[in-house]
Design a protein around this motif. Structure first.
Motif, PDB file in Angstrom:
ATOM      1  N   GLY A   1     -16.956  -8.352  -4.299  1.00  0.00           N
ATOM      2  CA  GLY A   1     -17.806  -7.038  -4.109  1.00  0.00           C
ATOM      3  C   GLY A   1     -16.771  -5.906  -3.694  1.00  0.00           C
ATOM      4  N   GLU A   2     -15.516  -6.013  -3.539  1.00  0.00           N
ATOM      5  CA  GLU A   2     -14.723  -5.197  -2.940  1.00  0.00           C
ATOM      6  C   GLU A   2     -14.307  -3.988  -4.202  1.00  0.00           C
ATOM      7  N   MET A   3     -14.062  -2.783  -3.854  1.00  0.00           N
ATOM      8  CA  MET A   3     -13.622  -1.824  -4.761  1.00  0.00           C
ATOM      9  C   MET A   3     -12.215  -2.010  -5.056  1.00  0.00           C
ATOM     10  N   GLU A   4     -11.629  -1.404  -6.116  1.00  0.00           N
ATOM     11  CA  GLU A   4     -10.263  -1.274  -6.465  1.00  0.00           C
ATOM     12  C   GLU A   4      -9.362  -0.738  -5.495  1.00  0.00           C
ATOM     13  N   GLU A   5      -9.976   0.624  -5.359  1.00  0.00           N
ATOM     14  CA  GLU A   5      -9.183   1.459  -4.303  1.00  0.00           C
ATOM     15  C   GLU A   5      -9.068   0.785  -2.979  1.00  0.00           C
TER      16      GLU A   5
ATOM     17  N   ASP B   1      -5.628  -1.736   1.036  1.00  0.00           N
ATOM     18  CA  ASP B   1      -5.332  -2.792   2.018  1.00  0.00           C
ATOM     19  C   ASP B   1      -4.127  -3.582   1.432  1.00  0.00           C
ATOM     20  N   LEU B   2      -3.427  -3.691   0.292  1.00  0.00           N
ATOM     21  CA  LEU B   2      -2.534  -4.408  -0.016  1.00  0.00           C
ATOM     22  C   LEU B   2      -1.318  -3.700   0.443  1.00  0.00           C
ATOM     23  N   GLY B   3      -1.100  -2.381   0.572  1.00  0.00           N
ATOM     24  CA  GLY B   3      -0.220  -1.442   0.819  1.00  0.00           C
ATOM     25  C   GLY B   3       0.406  -0.806  -0.299  1.00  0.00           C
ATOM     26  N   LYS B   4       1.513   0.052  -0.007  1.00  0.00           N
ATOM     27  CA  LYS B   4       2.322   0.748  -1.398  1.00  0.00           C
ATOM     28  C   LYS B   4       3.021  -0.218  -2.044  1.00  0.00           C
TER      29      LYS B   4
ATOM     30  N   PHE C   1      -6.283  -9.090  -7.100  1.00  0.00           N
ATOM     31  CA  PHE C   1      -7.566  -8.053  -7.332  1.00  0.00           C
ATOM     32  C   PHE C   1      -8.811  -8.666  -7.923  1.00  0.00           C
ATOM     33  N   ASP C   2      -8.607  -9.742  -8.990  1.00  0.00           N
ATOM     34  CA  ASP C   2      -9.801 -10.142  -9.595  1.00  0.00           C
ATOM     35  C   ASP C   2     -10.627 -11.076  -8.667  1.00  0.00           C
ATOM     36  N   GLU C   3      -9.971 -11.872  -7.525  1.00  0.00           N
ATOM     37  CA  GLU C   3     -10.635 -12.555  -6.785  1.00  0.00           C
ATOM     38  C   GLU C   3     -11.600 -11.697  -5.368  1.00  0.00           C
ATOM     39  N   ARG C   4     -10.800 -10.291  -5.304  1.00  0.00           N
ATOM     40  CA  ARG C   4     -11.465  -9.525  -4.283  1.00  0.00           C
ATOM     41  C   ARG C   4     -12.641  -8.686  -4.979  1.00  0.00           C
ATOM     42  N   LEU C   5     -12.493  -8.359  -6.312  1.00  0.00           N
ATOM     43  CA  LEU C   5     -13.233  -7.587  -6.963  1.00  0.00           C
ATOM     44  C   LEU C   5     -14.517  -8.445  -7.135  1.00  0.00           C
TER      45      LEU C   5
END
Length: 217
Positions: A40-44, A49-52, A33-37
């Motif tokens: 510039g990506e959103m948490e939702e 994208d990761l799945g359930k 989450f930290d790397e993708r945030l």
């Protein structure tokens, strides 16, 4: 689903594992989450994208050969996997990739010839192809930004021409300068996301180069 909700739900479904194993897995997804945030990506968007979380937990439990029980709805609305009934199981499977002993990443072992090919290939790729491609695209973006900024301030020149002498030529110059200003605004709106995209791609490419040169791949 935001980051906090995702990690809480994942922790609930990982209850059959030891606290140490849960902590390692949760830290892994927290870092994702930290790397993708940071990119510039959103948490939702990341959670989707990761799945359930339940699906992820089921796949992890299968790696431990833990049979996933049937889904049942608790009073509070959570679908929970009950904890394991025996502690002896964890002692028999202590040497698992999610245990503390395996948390440190070990680089793949390549022989000298493979490493020579990797390093030579990356160097040749960069100097014969990628350097010129990146340089050309960067210059194209620079030229676009330079022209857009000039167009944006072009009405100043048109205003000066009107104040120096009002005639048909000065009015035409003012009209052209306003048109160029509009074109500059549109150009900035196009160049801004394009530049951000180029920066992200360049960053990922540089990280890939570093990983190859270090032997992580």
């Amino acid at each position: 689903m935001n980051k906090e909700h995702f990690l809480i739900e994942l922790k609930i479904y990982l209850k059959p594992l030891t606290a140490q194993q849960q902590a390692f897995i949760l830290e892994k997804y927290d870092n994702i989450f930290d790397e993708r945030l940071a990119n510039g990506e959103m948490e939702e968007e990341i959670a989707k994208d990761l799945g359930k979380p339940r699906t992820i937990a089921e796949e992890i439990l299968e790696e431990f050969d833990i049979t996933v029980p049937e889904k049942r709805l608790e009073r509070d609305g959570w679908q929970e996997i009950p904890p394991a009934t025996s502690y002896e199981y964890y002692e028999e499977t202590a040497e698992h990739p999610y245990d503390q002993a395996y948390q440190s990443y070990e680089r793949p072992k390549h022989n000298g010839f493979v490493r020579f090919c990797q390093i030579s290939g990356v160097i040749l790729l960069n100097f014969l192809l990628m350097f010129w491609f990146i340089f050309s695209f960067a210059m194209l973006l620079f030229s676009g930004w330079f022209a857009a900024i000039l167009f944006l301030f072009s009405p100043i020149l048109g205003g000066i021409s009107i104040f120096t002498g009002l005639n048909d030529a000065s009015m035409f110059e003012m009209f052209v300068s306003v048109f160029l200003c509009g074109a500059g605004i549109i150009g900035l709106l196009i160049l801004a996301p394009l530049t951000r995209f180029f920066g992200k791609v360049l960053k990922r490419y540089m990280l890939w180069n570093i990983r190859v040169l270090r032997g992580d791949i």
